[in-house]
Scaffold this active site. Structure first.
Site, mmCIF file in Angstrom:
data_model
loop_
_atom_site.group_PDB
_atom_site.id
_atom_site.type_symbol
_atom_site.label_atom_id
_atom_site.label_comp_id
_atom_site.label_asym_id
_atom_site.label_seq_id
_atom_site.Cartn_x
_atom_site.Cartn_y
_atom_site.Cartn_z
ATOM 1 N N SER A 419 0.822 -1.211 0.000
ATOM 2 C CA SER A 419 0.000 0.000 0.000
ATOM 3 C C SER A 419 0.852 1.256 0.000
ATOM 4 O O SER A 419 0.473 2.267 -0.613
ATOM 5 C CB SER A 419 -0.930 -0.010 1.216
ATOM 6 N N HIS A 493 0.544 4.159 5.330
ATOM 7 C CA HIS A 493 0.035 4.847 4.143
ATOM 8 C C HIS A 493 0.562 6.281 4.073
ATOM 9 O O HIS A 493 0.949 6.762 2.994
ATOM 10 C CB HIS A 493 -1.489 4.842 4.160
#
Length: 531
Positions: A419, A493
């Site tokens: 991610s 993230h």
């Protein structure tokens, strides 16, 4: 009711069990319900004649989960004193000077706490003999040996605290022979106190059952003549309180919270469509993997960008390894994957620095794999004429490092997934082609620019960081949104976005490539018009 500033929110009516005295039990329950730990409030809070002195705020959830004040990990635990006119009889735990060992824990409890601790002893360990808790005959003998005369009210208090009377009052509906088994020595050895038994009360021949060491309580009682009587009662109450504390703190205790979370995870796993070799998740994985494989073979893009094809195939291979290990139940293969394809502090402590990279090539769930590979594939197609293989490898390594460090700074849980690399590519797309339009699958009629996607991603990760606090999950343990936020590495993230920001800054400032625009300038230029 005031909410706690600590890592959890106190309950209004925590579960404390059946009270010995209804009036005192209500008072004790109310005190436990309203006492919250706050760093600014260090004053006494009065309720029904009970004064409470909260300790300083601590960030340890295990300490603040116990609202009873019996925490054995602090010497400055709360002191609860019942004040009822002339009938003042606080029970303060003390260890004689001649028997104090280094590191012994000092205890301070109230008469209501004593009733509660007697209830714990009688409910949890009813098989212990009454001599363990001390009888009034032993107390009177100790007083006479010291040249003191026991007061009538003090003798009545000790006599009422014997085991037989407690069983009769605390368990009126219990059936004979329904006592739970006595715990083994190994189960209580971790909570033993190091102080010796008071020789004035119990002789050298007296020994505690199960190898438990004993401590002594000092009880002060004011008689009608105004004299203060002091006597000692051998007890093992603190030992059993250590083991019984979680049930006093209600649903916010560490034990009950952990059990409820484990039960919820088991229920979710039973409903997971990824379980089983012939489940819908496995069939979906095979179909999507086959389509992706044929797309790699026939696509001209991967002929010029073989590094991207190798990246996609490596992710698919590691995911297949996770699935085979879970389906076959191969513990050796599962341990190998946990050691070399998961980023955690334990692996870094064993000098497995390469897990920063290998964890970014690892996925355990089908949805995580498909979403990450789909986003990375689409973004790299758009950036295929802007990024070389060197840029691809550099951005991937920087995203893996920044995402891993961002996660390890705020969490001790292991992490895996690509991610962070997807977010780094998204930032790169926003700085290279900020006017590129995207349509999200659930809402195809609401197009967003690449710049807007980065802004939305930053807002979503900030919301996840807010919802991932343990206080919310402790307050609403059945919320799927909160459990989803707990399973998302929002810091990883944000680390991926930071990696994209650093790489674009390097390209723009160091290499002098003006095609990499500044994100802040783009926000000032198009921020108002886009929204």
């Amino acid at each position: 009711m005031k909410k706690s500033a600590g890592p959890f929110i106190a309950s209004w009516r925590p579960f404390v069990g059946l009270p010995v005295s209804l009036e005192r039990g209500r008072t004790f329950s109310r005190v436990l319900g309203i006492c919250t730990y706050t760093p600014a409030i260090r004053r006494q809070m009065l309720l029904s004649g009970v004064s409470v002195i909260p300790p300083p705020l601590s960030k340890n959830f295990f300490r603040h989960a116990h609202l009873t004040g019996f925490s054995p990990f602090r010497s400055s635990c709360r002191r609860l004193f019942a004040q009822n006119g002339s009938d003042v009889a606080p029970l303060v735990s003390r260890i004689p000077n001649q028997s104090v060992a280094p590191g012994d824990t000092q205890w301070s409890v109230s008469p209501m706490g004593v009733h509660c601790e007697h209830w714990l002893k009688t409910r949890c360990l009813p098989g212990l003999p009454a001599a363990v808790f001390g009888s009034h005959q032993q107390v009177e003998a100790a007083l006479l040996q010291r040249g003191l005369s026991p007061a009538k009210d003090a003798s009545e208090r000790v006599r009422s605290a014997t085991r037989e009377d407690l069983v009769r009052r605390e368990r009126p509906t219990s059936e004979a022979g329904s006592h739970p088994p006595l715990p083994s020595r190994s189960s209580v050895s971790a909570f033993q106190l190091r102080s010796r038994c008071d020789p004035a009360v119990s002789g050298p021949s007296d020994s505690a059952p199960c190898g438990l060491s004993q401590t002594s309580f000092s009880l002060r009682s004011s008689s009608s003549s105004g004299a203060t009587t002091r006597f000692s009662v051998p007890a093992v109450c603190p030992v059993f309180l250590c083991r019984s504390l979680p049930r006093l703190s209600g649903r916010f205790s560490r034990t009950r919270f952990g059990k409820q979370r484990k039960r919820t995870e088991e229920q979710e796993d039973s409903k997971d469509f990824d379980t089983g070799p012939l489940s819908s998740g496995s069939i979906f994985t095979v179909l999507v993997g086959s389509l992706l494989f044929f797309d790699v073979l026939r696509s001209g893009l991967y002929e010029h960008r073989k590094l991207l094809g190798a990246f996609l195939m490596t992710n698919a291979a590691v995911f297949t390894g996770w699935r085979l290990a879970a389906t076959a139940g191969n513990g050796t293969w599962w341990t190998f994957l946990m050691r070399h394809f998961v980023l955690c502090r334990e692996n870094l402590a064993r000098a497995r620095i390469y897990t920063f990279v290998t964890s970014s090539l690892s996925h355990k769930s089908t949805g995580h794999l498909i979403f990450n590979l789909f986003v990375i594939n689409q973004l790299f197609r758009l950036l295929s004429f802007d990024l070389s293989d060197r840029d691809f490898a550099s951005l991937f390594g920087l995203a893996a490092l920044c995402g891993g460090l961002g996660h390890l700074l705020v969490s001790r849980q292991p992490v895996l997934g690509a991610s962070a690399f997807a977010y780094a590519l998204l930032w790169t797309e926003a700085t290279r082609h900020s006017r590129e339009m995207f349509r999200i699958l659930p809402i195809p009629f609401f197009p967003l620019t690449a710049l807007q996607l980065v802004q939305v991603a930053m807002c979503l990760e900030a919301a996840m960081a807010f919802l991932a606090r343990p206080a919310f999950l402790a307050r609403f343990p059945a919320s799927r949104l909160l459990r989803f936020a707990q399973g998302i590495s929002w810091s990883g993230h944000l680390g991926g976005l930071a990696a994209g920001c650093l790489y674009s800054w390097y390209k723009r400032r160091v290499e002098g490539d003006r095609s990499w625009q500044s994100f802040s300038e783009l926000c000032r230029t198009y921020g108002t018009s886009d929204w």
